[in-house]
Write an enzyme that holds these catalytic residues in place. Structure first.
Site, PDB file in Angstrom:
ATOM      1  N   GLU A 275     -13.383  -0.752  -2.374  1.00 25.13           N
ATOM      2  CA  GLU A 275     -13.583  -0.220  -1.028  1.00 25.13           C
ATOM      3  C   GLU A 275     -14.933   0.476  -0.904  1.00 25.13           C
ATOM      4  OE1 GLU A 275     -10.036   2.114  -0.438  1.00 25.13           O
ATOM      5  OE2 GLU A 275      -8.775   0.389  -0.933  1.00 25.13           O
TER       6      GLU A 275
ATOM      7  N   HIS B  78     -11.283   5.557   2.501  1.00 30.23           N
ATOM      8  CA  HIS B  78     -10.829   4.245   2.036  1.00 30.23           C
ATOM      9  C   HIS B  78     -11.291   3.203   3.052  1.00 30.23           C
ATOM     10  CE1 HIS B  78      -7.654   5.437  -1.015  1.00 30.23           C
ATOM     11  NE2 HIS B  78      -7.954   6.598  -0.475  1.00 30.23           N
TER      12      HIS B  78
ATOM     13  N   GLU C 226      -9.209   5.276   6.835  1.00 29.13           N
ATOM     14  CA  GLU C 226      -9.325   3.854   6.500  1.00 29.13           C
ATOM     15  C   GLU C 226     -10.408   3.324   7.428  1.00 29.13           C
ATOM     16  OE1 GLU C 226      -7.883   2.190   4.132  1.00 29.13           O
ATOM     17  OE2 GLU C 226      -6.169   3.432   3.570  1.00 29.13           O
TER      18      GLU C 226
ATOM     19  N   HIS D  47     -10.360   3.667  -4.719  1.00 28.59           N
ATOM     20  CA  HIS D  47     -10.056   2.238  -4.878  1.00 28.59           C
ATOM     21  C   HIS D  47     -11.367   1.478  -5.028  1.00 28.59           C
ATOM     22  CE1 HIS D  47      -5.936   2.924  -2.857  1.00 28.59           C
ATOM     23  NE2 HIS D  47      -5.820   2.913  -4.174  1.00 28.59           N
TER      24      HIS D  47
ATOM     25  N   ARG E 148      -9.196  -3.018  -7.614  1.00 27.03           N
ATOM     26  CA  ARG E 148      -8.777  -1.796  -6.898  1.00 27.03           C
ATOM     27  C   ARG E 148      -8.504  -0.613  -7.825  1.00 27.03           C
ATOM     28  NH1 ARG E 148      -5.170  -0.124  -2.473  1.00 27.03           N
ATOM     29  NH2 ARG E 148      -3.373   1.048  -3.209  1.00 27.03           N
TER      30      ARG E 148
HETATM   31  O1  0X9 Z   1      -2.662   2.468  -0.158  1.00 31.09           O
HETATM   32  C1  0X9 Z   1      -3.510   3.366  -0.187  1.00 31.09           C
HETATM   33  O2  0X9 Z   1      -3.712   4.060  -1.160  1.00 31.09           O
HETATM   34  C2  0X9 Z   1      -4.351   3.626   1.057  1.00 31.09           C
HETATM   35  N1  0X9 Z   1      -4.612   2.386   1.731  1.00 31.09           N
HETATM   36  S1  0X9 Z   1      -5.593   1.268   1.018  1.00 31.09           S
HETATM   37  O3  0X9 Z   1      -5.519   0.036   1.798  1.00 31.09           O
HETATM   38  N2  0X9 Z   1      -7.082   1.776   1.103  1.00 31.09           N
HETATM   39  O4  0X9 Z   1      -5.227   1.110  -0.338  1.00 31.09           O
HETATM   40  C3  0X9 Z   1      -3.625   4.563   2.002  1.00 31.09           C
HETATM   41  C4  0X9 Z   1      -3.225   5.839   1.365  1.00 31.09           C
HETATM   42  C5  0X9 Z   1      -2.911   6.902   2.343  1.00 31.09           C
HETATM   43  N3  0X9 Z   1      -2.019   7.822   1.769  1.00 31.09           N
HETATM   44  C6  0X9 Z   1      -1.990   9.119   2.138  1.00 31.09           C
HETATM   45  N4  0X9 Z   1      -2.927   9.614   2.877  1.00 31.09           N
HETATM   46  N5  0X9 Z   1      -1.010   9.858   1.717  1.00 31.09           N
HETATM   47 ZN    ZN Z   2      -7.842   2.563  -0.641  1.00 31.54          ZN
END
Ligand code: 0X9
Ligand code: ZN
Length: 292
Positions: free
Chosen positions: A70, A176, A251, A67, A107
């Site tokens: 980030e 992330h 995260e 993303h 993003r």
């Molecule tokens: O939404 C996302 O892709 C991630 N959060 S973000 O706020 N950085 O965009 C979380 C993705 C987590 N998914 C898995 N680990 N499956």
């Molecule tokens: Zn992300």
């Protein structure tokens, strides 16, 4: 131009130059890798760090910045000479460049899927239970999954590269920001992995180690238990296709005070606490296999 630095956010060119310098300066250990390519024609660079030819089947893969906004700029240290490391700091270089030049909050990728809206969410685009919840078919949303799995050149080409080392991986970690979470697969279903409890317990110990340095609190669990369902992520794909033993998504800081625009003074503290948790993950993993 000051070149690469750890107390500010670096540009794509600076990061790529830094990777290249590492491979020149430590040429016996570090190899520059062209992992994949993007819609706009950029190469997705990474490094392979290897202290021993015996480590091939003990490899660890790190990706960040799938993303664009980030900017993590963190984490990577030579913690162990006993693994081969594949490190790709910028998984989405088109988006990353756009985030630095035009729209800091960008993003997605930069693939022109519709006249009105550019890009797909590269963390909804991987071909493992693609379109199984937590995504959108509207190109104007932040979670647009793309028209088909692997529609994005960057995800498709990186999947090809990962496939070439997939069976050798003991760990895959996706970085992330933000929310302070240590996420466990899967994101496409609320059913737990067979060894969920083991991965969860390792995660709790990692979070504890992380908190010990500055008190930063992480929650551990699947996306279902912590944020929102999300299918088509790189982590789900790696876990599902290669059954890699250790797969986590971090995260990183913070919990929303600054969000994506974390002050640069927090880069090093974030890296240090993350490294603490990281070492714990590997030590606990090594324990768990030696006790089997
Ligand atoms: O939404 C996302 O892709 C991630 N959060 S973000 O706020 N950085 O965009 C979380 C993705 C987590 N998914 C898995 N680990 N499956
Ligand atoms: Zn992300």
């Amino acid at each position: 131009d000051e070149g690469f630095g750890w107390t500010r956010y670096n540009t794509l060119d600076e990061i790529n130059a830094w990777l290249r310098n590492l491979s020149v300066q430590y040429s016996s250990v570090v190899t520059l890798i062209q992992g994949g390519s993007t819609h706009e024609g950029r190469i997705i660079y990474g490094v392979k760090v290897s202290y021993s030819p015996n480590n091939a089947n003990n490899s660890v893969f790190l990706e960040s910045n799938i993303h664009a906004r980030e900017c993590t700029n963190a984490v990577i240290r030579r913690i162990a000479e006993s693994y081969d490391w594949y490190v790709f700091p910028v998984f989405n270089p088109d988006g990353f460049e756009y985030s630095h030049t035009t729209d800091r909050m960008w993003r997605k990728t930069r693939y022109p899927h519709s006249i009105l809206c550019t890009g797909a969410d590269p963390n909804r685009n991987w071909d493992y239970f693609w379109n199984h919840g937590g995504t959108s078919n509207s190109p104007c949303t932040e979670i647009y999954r793309g028209p088909v799995p692997f529609s994005e050149p960057s995800t498709r080409s990186m999947a090809e590269f990962i496939s070439s080392v997939g069976d050798q991986l003991v760990a895959y970690i996706s970085f992330h920001s933000f929310s302070q979470l240590l996420l466990i697969p899967y994101g496409y279903t609320d059913e737990h992995l067979d060894n969920y409890e083991q991965i969860y317990q390792i995660g709790l110990k990692a979070a504890e180690a992380l908190a010990q340095r500055y008190g930063t609190e992480y929650r551990v669990g699947t996306v279902y238990e912590t944020i929102y369902p999300a299918s088509g992520s790189s982590a789900d794909w790696v876990k599902g296709v290669f059954n890699t033993p250790i797969v986590y998504t971090y995260e990183l800081r913070d919990q929303g005070q600054y969000g994506f625009i974390l002050p640069p003074e927090q880069i090093i503290p974030t890296a240090l606490e993350t490294l603490d948790s990281f070492i714990t993950i590997f030590l606990e993993y090594e324990n768990s296999i030696s006790n089997k």
